[in-house]
Scaffold this active site. Structure first.
Site, short mmCIF file in Angstrom:
data_model
loop_
_atom_site.label_atom_id
_atom_site.label_comp_id
_atom_site.label_asym_id
_atom_site.label_seq_id
_atom_site.Cartn_x
_atom_site.Cartn_y
_atom_site.Cartn_z
N ASP A 1 16.11 27.34 -4.97
CA ASP A 1 15.15 27.08 -3.89
C ASP A 1 15.05 25.58 -3.64
OD1 ASP A 1 13.26 27.34 -1.94
OD2 ASP A 1 11.73 28.25 -3.21
N TYR B 1 -3.14 -0.86 10.63
CA TYR B 1 -2.04 -0.16 11.30
C TYR B 1 -2.48 1.19 11.84
CZ TYR B 1 2.53 -2.46 11.01
OH TYR B 1 3.62 -3.27 11.23
N GLU B 2 -1.90 1.56 12.96
CA GLU B 2 -1.97 2.94 13.46
C GLU B 2 -0.61 3.59 13.27
OE1 GLU B 2 -5.83 2.09 14.59
OE2 GLU B 2 -4.09 0.85 14.95
N TYR B 3 -0.63 4.79 12.74
CA TYR B 3 0.57 5.60 12.62
C TYR B 3 0.33 6.87 13.44
CZ TYR B 3 1.63 2.60 8.62
OH TYR B 3 1.86 1.51 7.81
N GLY C 1 -0.84 8.21 -0.84
CA GLY C 1 -1.49 8.37 -2.14
C GLY C 1 -2.70 7.48 -2.34
N GLY D 1 -4.96 12.24 5.98
CA GLY D 1 -6.05 13.05 6.54
C GLY D 1 -7.35 12.28 6.59
N ASP E 1 0.23 4.40 1.35
CA ASP E 1 -0.85 4.86 2.22
C ASP E 1 -1.23 6.32 2.02
OD1 ASP E 1 -1.14 2.36 3.28
OD2 ASP E 1 0.08 2.74 5.05
N HIS F 1 10.07 -4.33 9.41
CA HIS F 1 9.39 -5.01 10.52
C HIS F 1 9.51 -6.52 10.37
CE1 HIS F 1 5.59 -5.15 13.29
NE2 HIS F 1 6.65 -5.73 13.80
N ALA G 1 0.84 -1.20 0.00
CA ALA G 1 0.00 0.00 0.00
C ALA G 1 0.87 1.24 0.00
CB ALA G 1 -0.92 0.00 1.22
#
Length: 660
Positions: free
Chosen positions: A596, A388-390, A306, A311, A304, A607, A302
Site C-alpha cells: 500500500d 505570508y499568504e498561502y 507543524g 487550519g 508552518d 524566493h 518556520a
C-alpha cells in the site's frame, strides 16, 4: 445528532468540541489542579481499513472519536488524548498519554500572547525608547516566529519587530526594528533580547510604502472595466454534506487544524462505474528556511504546518474577491485554548472556472473546426502565516487531470542590514530605502495515498520512475532520432528517494498490476509531474537538513502506516531533527505492490525577492499535476457538448456572432 448521522470523516461539531473539552478537564482535575490548555481538539480519523469497509458497505457504523492535544503549563511536553463520543455526546477516554520533551504547535492564542508580552516588557519598552525614540507602543508590531535552533529550554517564540508610521494600517514591513525579543510562553515573560547591532542600531527606515487601499501612494487605476462571471443556472455540481460530484468526478473533503483542506475518495465515473483514483491527499509539512548566515537569522525557519497549523491559520474568504462566479462555501470549526469551539465562516471555497481550450482540431482540407473549452472545478482555502499568504488550490478537469497549485503572496519578512553590510546584502534584496528582504525557500511536503483502480485503497499499486532517454546510436538507431521511456520500479525505500531531473523529463507513475488496459495490454496508471526547482539549499550537515530531511528529495515512497503522517515529525517546535521520513525509511522497508505505497512529494519555491515584490507580493506559484496514463479508453473529454458561448460578443467584426 447521533453518531450514525455522520460520515466518519466529518469534522467535529461545536457540541462535540465542548463535550471533549469538558471530559478532558474533568479527568485532569482528578489528579492535577494546574492549568489546562487545549492546544488541539479535532476528529480522530478512523484507520484506513475501517474507512474502506464503511465505503464498501460492509461496515454500517464507525465509532466517532476525537483527538485532544493538551498542555499543562508550566510543565513541558503534551498530553495526547483519544476519546470515544457516544450518540448522546458522552465522552469516554480511551487513552491518556503524556509525552515529554516535545512542544505542541503554536496556536493563534500563543501568537497574540507572545506579542502582548513583548510589548509590555519594561526592557523592550526602554530599548525602543532609548535606541529608536519610540514611545507609542500601539504602533509597534511583533511577528511571532518559532525558533529554529539547537535544543532550548522553555516554550519559546522569537519576535521580529516593526513600526507603523502615522496610521494603524501602515505597512510595518517598511520600518524594521533591529531588536529581537524572545518570549517564554509558560513563564509569561521576555527571557532575552537580541541586539544584533548592540547599542548602535541603524535608524528605522521611515519612508512609507503601502498597499492598503486607503494608504497606497499610487493613484488607483480608472480604466479597468468590469469582468463578470455569470452562471444563470448555477454550478454544475451536486453536494451532499462534504461529498461533491461534478462532471463525472466524485470527491469528499474534510478540514482540520493542521493540514487544512484534505481530499478523500477521489473517483471518476467511467461508463457506469466510479473508478477509484486517490484515497487521500493533503499538504502535510512546510519548511521556510532563510538564507542569511548572520545572527539572529540563522534561527529563522518556520515549519508552518507543524509549527502553526494551516487550519489554524485559515482566513474567511470574501465573495467577489477571493472567489468569482457562482460560489459554494464550506465552513470549519476549530478550538481555542480554553477548549471552546471557534467557527470559521467560508473557510473553503468551491467554484467553476473556464480553463481555456481543452481540445481543438481544424480539418485543413475543408476548414471544419471542432473545439471544446475546458472547465475546471476549483476547491481552495487560504492560510495567513504571520506575513505570508498561502492560497491552496485543487483543480479537477473534465479530461481527468488533477492539478494542485499553491499561490504565494502576502508580505516579505524584512530586516535592516547586518552590521558588516553597507548598501546591499549578499543574502537579500533592498526593496525600499534601508529595507532588506532576505533570500529564502518555501519547501512543501505533500502526502498522496493513491488508489488507482483499486477498491482496496491502493494496496497492490506499483510506483515507478520514468525518464526519457536517447536510444544509443547504432544499428537500432541509424538516424540518431530514437528516444524512449526508461521505467525504473521503486521497490524499496532507499530506491524510492529520488530527485527530479528536467534533462530527462522525469516523472513518476503509479500503476495497478491487477488492472490491465485493454488496448496497451499494460497496467493502468496515473503519472505525477512536479515543477522542477531547487530543493533544500542548506548544507547536508546543517540543523535545517536534519529537521527538514523531507525537503532533500523530490519524492519518497513508504509502505502505508497509520502512525506515519508528518514527514518532519509529530512535533516540530524546537525539535532536533531525525524524525519523520528520515526515521521511517531507516530500515529500508519494501514499498512495492502489496505494501500500500504512500507517496511524499516535495515542491519548492526559492524566493529571490525583487523590488516588485514590495509592498505586497504578486502571486508566485508552485505545484504538481496528476494525469491519467493509459487509464481510460480514450480522451475522457471527447464527449463535451459542442456549444459556443452566446454571451460572448465581438468588438471588431460587428456583423459576425458566435452563431456564425
Amino acid at each position: 445528532m447521533g453518531a450514525t448521522d455522520f460520515h466518519p470523516l466529518d469534522s467535529l461539531t461545536a457540541n462535540e468540541i465542548i463535550a471533549v473539552s469538558a471530559s478532558c478537564a474533568a479527568h485532569h482535575a482528578i489528579s492535577n489542579a494546574s492549568m489546562l490548555r487545549f492546544n488541539t481538539i479535532s476528529l480522530f480519523e478512523p484507520p484506513k481499513h475501517v474507512l474502506l469497509s464503511y465505503d464498501a458497505g460492509t461496515l454500517k457504523e464507525v465509532p466517532r472519536k476525537a483527538l485532544a492535544i493538551l498542555e499543562v503549563p508550566p510543565e513541558s511536553g503534551v498530553i495526547e488524548v483519544v476519546l470515544l463520543i457516544s450518540n448522546d455526546l458522552k465522552c469516554t477516554i480511551e487513552s491518556w498519554v503524556k509525552k515529554a520533551d516535545v512542544q505542541a504547535m503554536m496556536t493563534p492564542d500563543d501568537c497574540f500572547d507572545a506579542e502582548a508580552l513583548a510589548k509590555a516588557d519594561p526592557r523592550v519598552i526602554n530599548l525602543l525608547s532609548s535606541l529608536f525614540g519610540i514611545t507609542d507602543m500601539t504602533m509597534v508590531v511583533c511577528d511571532p516566529w518559532s525558533i529554529h535552533a539547537p535544543a532550548l529550554e522553555g516554550r519559546l517564540i522569537q519576535l521580529f519587530m516593526y513600526l507603523r508610521v502615522g496610521h494603524e494600517m501602515d505597512n510595518a514591513y517598511a520600518h524594521p526594528i533591529s531588536i529581537v525579543p524572545i518570549v517564554d510562553l509558560y513563564l509569561k515573560k521576555v527571557i532575552r533580547i537580541d541586539q544584533p547591532h548592540g547599542d548602535n542600531p541603524p535608524k528605522i527606515p521611515m519612508e512609507c510604502v503601502n498597499y492598503h487601499s486607503d494608504l497606497c501612494e499610487y493613484p488607483v487605476r480608472t480604466d479597468l472595466k468590469p469582468l463578470n462571471i455569470i452562471q444563470p443556472e448555477g454550478g454544475s455540481w451536486t453536494i451532499k454534506g462534504n461529498l461533491i460530484e461534478w462532471q463525472k468526478w466524485s470527491i469528499r473533503i474534510s478540514f482540520n487544524y493542521r493540514e487544512g483542506l484534505v481530499i478523500h475518495n477521489v473517483g471518476y465515473k467511467d461508463g457506469d462505474t466510479v473508478r477509484p483514483i486517490m484515497h487521500r491527499g493533503s499538504l502535510v509539512e512546510m519548511a521556510v528556511p532563510y538564507g542569511d548566515p548572520h545572527e539572529p537569522f540563522t534561527r529563522k525557519c518556520a515549519f508552518d504546518v507543524g509549527d502553526y497549523g494551516l487550519g489554524n491559520c485559515t482566513s474567511s474568504l470574501a465573495l467577489g474577491c477571493d472567489c468569482l462566479g457562482h460560489i459554494h462555501y464550506f465552513d470549519a470549526l476549530l478550538n481555542n485554548t480554553k477548549g471552546e469551539p471557534v467557527h470559521l465562516s467560508k473557510a473553503i471555497c468551491m467554484h467553476e472556472e473556464d480553463a481555456g481550450t481543452l481540445w481543438k482540431h481544424v480539418e485543413f482540407r475543408n476548414q471544419h473546426s471542432e473545439v471544446r473549452r475546458s472547465r475546471r472545478l476549483v476547491i481552495s482555502f487560504v492560510a495567513t502565516v504571520v506575513n505570508y499568504e498561502y492560497a491552496f488550490y485543487w483543480y479537477f478537469y473534465q479530461d481527468g487531470t488533477i492539478t494542485y497549485e499553491i499561490k504565494l503572496t502576502g508580505e516579505l519578512s524584512t530586516n535592516a542590514l547586518s552590521s558588516d553590510e553597507t548598501e546591499n546584502s549578499l543574502y537579500g534584496t533592498m526593496v525600499a530605502p534601508g529595507v532588506n528582504a532576505q533570500y529564502h525557500q518555501h519547501l512543501f511536503s505533500f502526502k498522496l495515498d493513491m488508489a488507482v483502480d483499486d477498491h482496496l485503497g491502493g494496496r497492490g499499486l506499483q510506483v515507478s520512475q520514468g525518464d526519457i532517454v536517447r536510444t544509443p546510436p547504432g544499428a537500432k538507431n541509424p538516424a540518431g532520432n530514437g528516444f524512449y521511456v526508461k521505467e525504473t520500479p521503486l521497490l524499496t525505500e532507499s530506491e524510492a528517494q529520488c530527485d527530479g531531473d528536467v534533462s530527462t523529463g522525469r516523472f513518476w507513475k503509479i500503476s495497478n498490476p491487477s488492472s490491465i488496459h485493454p488496448i496497451t495490454g499494460k497496467p493502468v496508471a496515473w503519472k505525477i509531474h512536479i515543477h522542477d526547482t531547487p530543493l533544500m539549499l542548506a548544507t547536508d550537515d546543517s540543523l535545517l537538513a536534519k529537521r527538514g530531511k523531507f525537503a532533500t528529495k523530490s519524492i519518497w515512497v513508504t509502505p502505508h502506516s497509520e502512525d506515519e503522517n508528518w514527514p518532519a515529525g509529530d512535533y516540530t517546535i524546537q525539535s532536533e531533527g531525525g524524525e519523520g521520513l528520515e526515521k521511517w525509511t531507516g530500515p529500508n522497508r519494501p514499498c512495492g505492490p502489496g505494501t500500500d505505497p504512500i507517496i511524499w512529494l516535495t515542491m519548492a519555491a526559492t524566493h529571490i525577492p525583487r523590488v516588485e515584490d514590495f509592498p505586497v507580493m504578486p502571486s508566485e506559484t508552485v505545484g504538481f499535476t496528476l494525469k491519467p496514463f493509459c487509464f481510460f479508453g480514450g480522451n475522457p473529454g471527447v464527449d463535451l457538448p459542442a456549444k459556443a458561448n452566446k454571451l460572448s460578443c465581438c468588438m471588431s467584426h460587428e456583423s459576425k456572432s458566435t452563431e456564425q
